[in-house]
Write a protein that holds these residues in place. Structure first.
Motif, PDB file in Angstrom:
ATOM      1  N   VAL A 232     -48.533  -4.150  12.753  1.00 43.36           N
ATOM      2  CA  VAL A 232     -48.421  -2.709  13.022  1.00 43.36           C
ATOM      3  C   VAL A 232     -47.078  -2.187  12.531  1.00 43.36           C
ATOM      4  N   GLY A 233     -46.022  -2.982  12.723  1.00 46.22           N
ATOM      5  CA  GLY A 233     -44.708  -2.590  12.215  1.00 46.22           C
ATOM      6  C   GLY A 233     -44.729  -2.391  10.712  1.00 46.22           C
ATOM      7  N   ALA A 234     -45.436  -3.269  10.005  1.00 43.45           N
ATOM      8  CA  ALA A 234     -45.551  -3.149   8.554  1.00 43.45           C
ATOM      9  C   ALA A 234     -46.356  -1.903   8.164  1.00 43.45           C
ATOM     10  N   GLN A 235     -47.404  -1.610   8.912  1.00 38.75           N
ATOM     11  CA  GLN A 235     -48.189  -0.410   8.648  1.00 38.75           C
ATOM     12  C   GLN A 235     -47.333   0.855   8.759  1.00 38.75           C
ATOM     13  N   ILE A 236     -46.556   0.903   9.818  1.00 42.18           N
ATOM     14  CA  ILE A 236     -45.712   2.079  10.043  1.00 42.18           C
ATOM     15  C   ILE A 236     -44.653   2.194   8.951  1.00 42.18           C
ATOM     16  N   SER A 278     -48.508  -0.464  25.921  1.00 39.30           N
ATOM     17  CA  SER A 278     -47.091  -0.151  26.097  1.00 39.30           C
ATOM     18  C   SER A 278     -46.217  -1.364  25.771  1.00 39.30           C
ATOM     19  N   LEU A 279     -45.207  -1.129  24.948  1.00 35.74           N
ATOM     20  CA  LEU A 279     -44.251  -2.186  24.599  1.00 35.74           C
ATOM     21  C   LEU A 279     -42.955  -2.054  25.375  1.00 35.74           C
ATOM     22  N   ARG A 280     -42.897  -1.141  26.347  1.00 36.28           N
ATOM     23  CA  ARG A 280     -41.669  -0.928  27.109  1.00 36.28           C
ATOM     24  C   ARG A 280     -41.346  -2.172  27.927  1.00 36.28           C
ATOM     25  N   GLY A 281     -40.114  -2.603  27.835  1.00 32.22           N
ATOM     26  CA  GLY A 281     -39.666  -3.748  28.610  1.00 32.22           C
ATOM     27  C   GLY A 281     -40.136  -5.091  28.068  1.00 32.22           C
ATOM     28  N   GLN A 282     -40.741  -5.111  26.872  1.00 34.62           N
ATOM     29  CA  GLN A 282     -41.231  -6.364  26.283  1.00 34.62           C
ATOM     30  C   GLN A 282     -40.429  -6.645  25.013  1.00 34.62           C
ATOM     31  N   SER A 283     -39.280  -7.235  25.214  1.00 40.17           N
ATOM     32  CA  SER A 283     -38.312  -7.400  24.126  1.00 40.17           C
ATOM     33  C   SER A 283     -38.859  -8.249  22.981  1.00 40.17           C
ATOM     34  N   ASP A 284     -39.698  -9.269  23.280  1.00 48.82           N
ATOM     35  CA  ASP A 284     -40.212 -10.124  22.208  1.00 48.82           C
ATOM     36  C   ASP A 284     -41.133  -9.353  21.273  1.00 48.82           C
ATOM     37  N   LEU A 285     -41.983  -8.511  21.849  1.00 48.32           N
ATOM     38  CA  LEU A 285     -42.885  -7.730  21.013  1.00 48.32           C
ATOM     39  C   LEU A 285     -42.134  -6.621  20.279  1.00 48.32           C
ATOM     40  N   ARG A 286     -41.083  -6.098  20.882  1.00 51.66           N
ATOM     41  CA  ARG A 286     -40.270  -5.106  20.187  1.00 51.66           C
ATOM     42  C   ARG A 286     -39.603  -5.726  18.959  1.00 51.66           C
ATOM     43  N   ARG A 287     -39.157  -6.996  19.091  1.00 48.66           N
ATOM     44  CA  ARG A 287     -38.559  -7.695  17.946  1.00 48.66           C
ATOM     45  C   ARG A 287     -39.600  -7.907  16.844  1.00 48.66           C
ATOM     46  N   ALA A 288     -40.815  -8.267  17.256  1.00 41.08           N
ATOM     47  CA  ALA A 288     -41.891  -8.463  16.273  1.00 41.08           C
ATOM     48  C   ALA A 288     -42.160  -7.156  15.524  1.00 41.08           C
ATOM     49  N   LEU A 289     -42.135  -6.047  16.239  1.00 42.27           N
ATOM     50  CA  LEU A 289     -42.375  -4.740  15.633  1.00 42.27           C
ATOM     51  C   LEU A 289     -41.301  -4.422  14.590  1.00 42.27           C
ATOM     52  N   ARG A 290     -40.049  -4.633  14.952  1.00 42.78           N
ATOM     53  CA  ARG A 290     -38.955  -4.356  14.010  1.00 42.78           C
ATOM     54  C   ARG A 290     -39.005  -5.317  12.825  1.00 42.78           C
ATOM     55  N   ASP A 291     -39.330  -6.586  13.084  1.00 38.41           N
ATOM     56  CA  ASP A 291     -39.424  -7.567  11.994  1.00 38.41           C
ATOM     57  C   ASP A 291     -40.467  -7.133  10.965  1.00 38.41           C
ATOM     58  N   GLY A 292     -41.620  -6.698  11.453  1.00 46.80           N
ATOM     59  CA  GLY A 292     -42.667  -6.257  10.551  1.00 46.80           C
ATOM     60  C   GLY A 292     -42.256  -5.029   9.754  1.00 46.80           C
ATOM     61  N   PHE A 293     -41.551  -4.129  10.403  1.00 46.97           N
ATOM     62  CA  PHE A 293     -41.075  -2.913   9.746  1.00 46.97           C
ATOM     63  C   PHE A 293     -40.086  -3.250   8.629  1.00 46.97           C
ATOM     64  N   TRP A 294     -39.057  -4.056   8.974  1.00 40.85           N
ATOM     65  CA  TRP A 294     -38.040  -4.412   7.978  1.00 40.85           C
ATOM     66  C   TRP A 294     -38.637  -5.240   6.835  1.00 40.85           C
ATOM     67  N   ASP A 295     -39.509  -6.175   7.185  1.00 43.10           N
ATOM     68  CA  ASP A 295     -40.064  -7.060   6.164  1.00 43.10           C
ATOM     69  C   ASP A 295     -40.865  -6.274   5.132  1.00 43.10           C
ATOM     70  N   ARG A 296     -41.602  -5.276   5.590  1.00 45.67           N
ATOM     71  CA  ARG A 296     -42.386  -4.452   4.673  1.00 45.67           C
ATOM     72  C   ARG A 296     -41.468  -3.700   3.707  1.00 45.67           C
ATOM     73  N   LEU A 297     -40.378  -3.122   4.229  1.00 44.26           N
ATOM     74  CA  LEU A 297     -39.462  -2.385   3.356  1.00 44.26           C
ATOM     75  C   LEU A 297     -38.763  -3.311   2.362  1.00 44.26           C
ATOM     76  N   ARG A 298     -38.374  -4.505   2.832  1.00 39.92           N
ATOM     77  CA  ARG A 298     -37.706  -5.448   1.928  1.00 39.92           C
ATOM     78  C   ARG A 298     -38.651  -5.912   0.829  1.00 39.92           C
ATOM     79  N   THR A 299     -39.931  -6.078   1.160  1.00 41.88           N
ATOM     80  CA  THR A 299     -40.916  -6.530   0.171  1.00 41.88           C
ATOM     81  C   THR A 299     -41.107  -5.480  -0.925  1.00 41.88           C
ATOM     82  N   VAL A 300     -41.178  -4.226  -0.534  1.00 36.10           N
ATOM     83  CA  VAL A 300     -41.333  -3.136  -1.500  1.00 36.10           C
ATOM     84  C   VAL A 300     -40.123  -3.040  -2.402  1.00 36.10           C
ATOM     85  N   ARG A 301     -38.983  -3.265  -1.831  1.00 35.92           N
ATOM     86  CA  ARG A 301     -37.740  -3.171  -2.604  1.00 35.92           C
ATOM     87  C   ARG A 301     -37.729  -4.197  -3.729  1.00 35.92           C
TER      88      ARG A 301
END
Length: 301
Positions: A232-236, A278-301
């Motif tokens: 989902v992070g990558a989709q966003i 809801s991802l509130r208070g779930q730090s592991d899933l929040r990290r997964a979300l950010r990882d997917g987001f960053w990884d997608r941008l780095r791949t495009v770059r």
């Protein structure tokens, strides 16, 4: 002739006396201090107590609150109680991650005569620093004679110093509470210190609080996996890139691994909408979300 002069003199004296009375009344009116009141709302207490009273739960995710309607109703109630007094403003105290406004808090901040003040939220979604903000504002406004009356909607014993500080400068503090289905939801030491107390009942709050229809579905959903959230992070990220373009992407990649607060909040809100969870208070899933987001941008770059 003497009679005419005497009558004229009496008329002048009567006019002068009337003028003196008018001037005295005007002087009293102008010198009398203008009564001013302000409302201080502990949003954490309001949500918890109103949710418990109206829908039977303190979990904010389980119900919706028409905050604009509630604030308008509180202002109207204060106008009835503090007649011949003007409203300074409504102070709305709430918590937020890193003190970054949520979309709801931004909407509240844009309301007329409302000032949003944010404390922090810890890992357990508990407010931190809100009581200190209330005390600081109450004391400062009372010290500068900006208010004569304060309506405080809250229940925490930690608010006692705020009440005492305001009263020391001559302000009157009126505690407002919310009807408790069982027992009491306000600390007794706080009740002892205030100048008056009032209770908002079910009839007052019911029009503004309603259970979310999606709660049963969300509760039944299984917790998404790390990979699901990462995807989902990558989709966003793909959507973000399509909207913002390569230049914005390069600028954002220069900030990694730190994602600016406004971007992080937007990422969270969009992800929860896509996941229905809801991802509130779930730090592991929040990290997964950010990882997917960053990884997608780095791949495009």
């Amino acid at each position: 002739m003497n009679d005419d002069l005497a009558a004229l003199t009496a008329s002048i004296e009567s006019t002068n006396e009337l003028l003196r009375r008018v001037l005295t009344a005007m002087d009293r009116t102008q010198s009398a201090p203008q009564s001013t009141h302000a409302l201080f709302v502990d949003a954490g207490y309001l949500y918890a107590a109103a949710g418990r009273l109206v829908v039977g739960t303190e979990d904010r995710r389980a119900f919706e609150m028409d905050t604009e309607g509630v604030i308008a109703a509180l202002i109207d109630k204060a106008a009835l109680l503090f007649q011949d007094s003007r409203l300074l403003r409504v102070y709305w105290y709430d918590g937020a991650r890193r003190r970054i406004h949520t979309a709801e808090q931004q909407a509240i901040a844009e309301l007329p005569d409302v000032k949003v003040r944010l404390g922090n939220l810890n890992a357990n979604n508990q407010q931190k620093g809100v009581d200190g903000l209330i005390r600081s504002d109450l004391e400062a406004l009372a010290r500068h004679r900006a208010i004569t009356d304060a309506a405080l909607l809250g229940g925490d014993e930690d608010l006692v110093p705020a009440v005492e500080a305001a009263q020391a400068y001559g302000a009157r503090v009126h505690l407002w509470g919310i009807e408790a289905p069982d027992g009491r939801n306000q600390a007794e030491p706080l009740l002892w210190e205030v100048d008056s107390e009032r209770t908002l009942d079910l009839q007052f709050l019911k029009p503004y609080v309603s259970r979310r229809a999606t709660v049963a579905f969300e509760a039944a959903m299984a917790r998404p996996s790390w990979e699901d959230v990462r995807f989902v992070g990558a989709q966003i990220a793909a959507r973000w890139l399509a909207e913002r373009g390569p230049e914005a992407m390069e600028a954002l990649l220069g900030e990694q691994p730190y994602l600016p607060g406004s971007e992080d909040q937007a990422l969270l809100v969009q992800a929860e909408g896509l996941l229905g969870y809801s991802l509130r208070g779930q730090s592991d899933l929040r990290r997964a979300l950010r990882d997917g987001f960053w990884d997608r941008l780095r791949t495009v770059r």
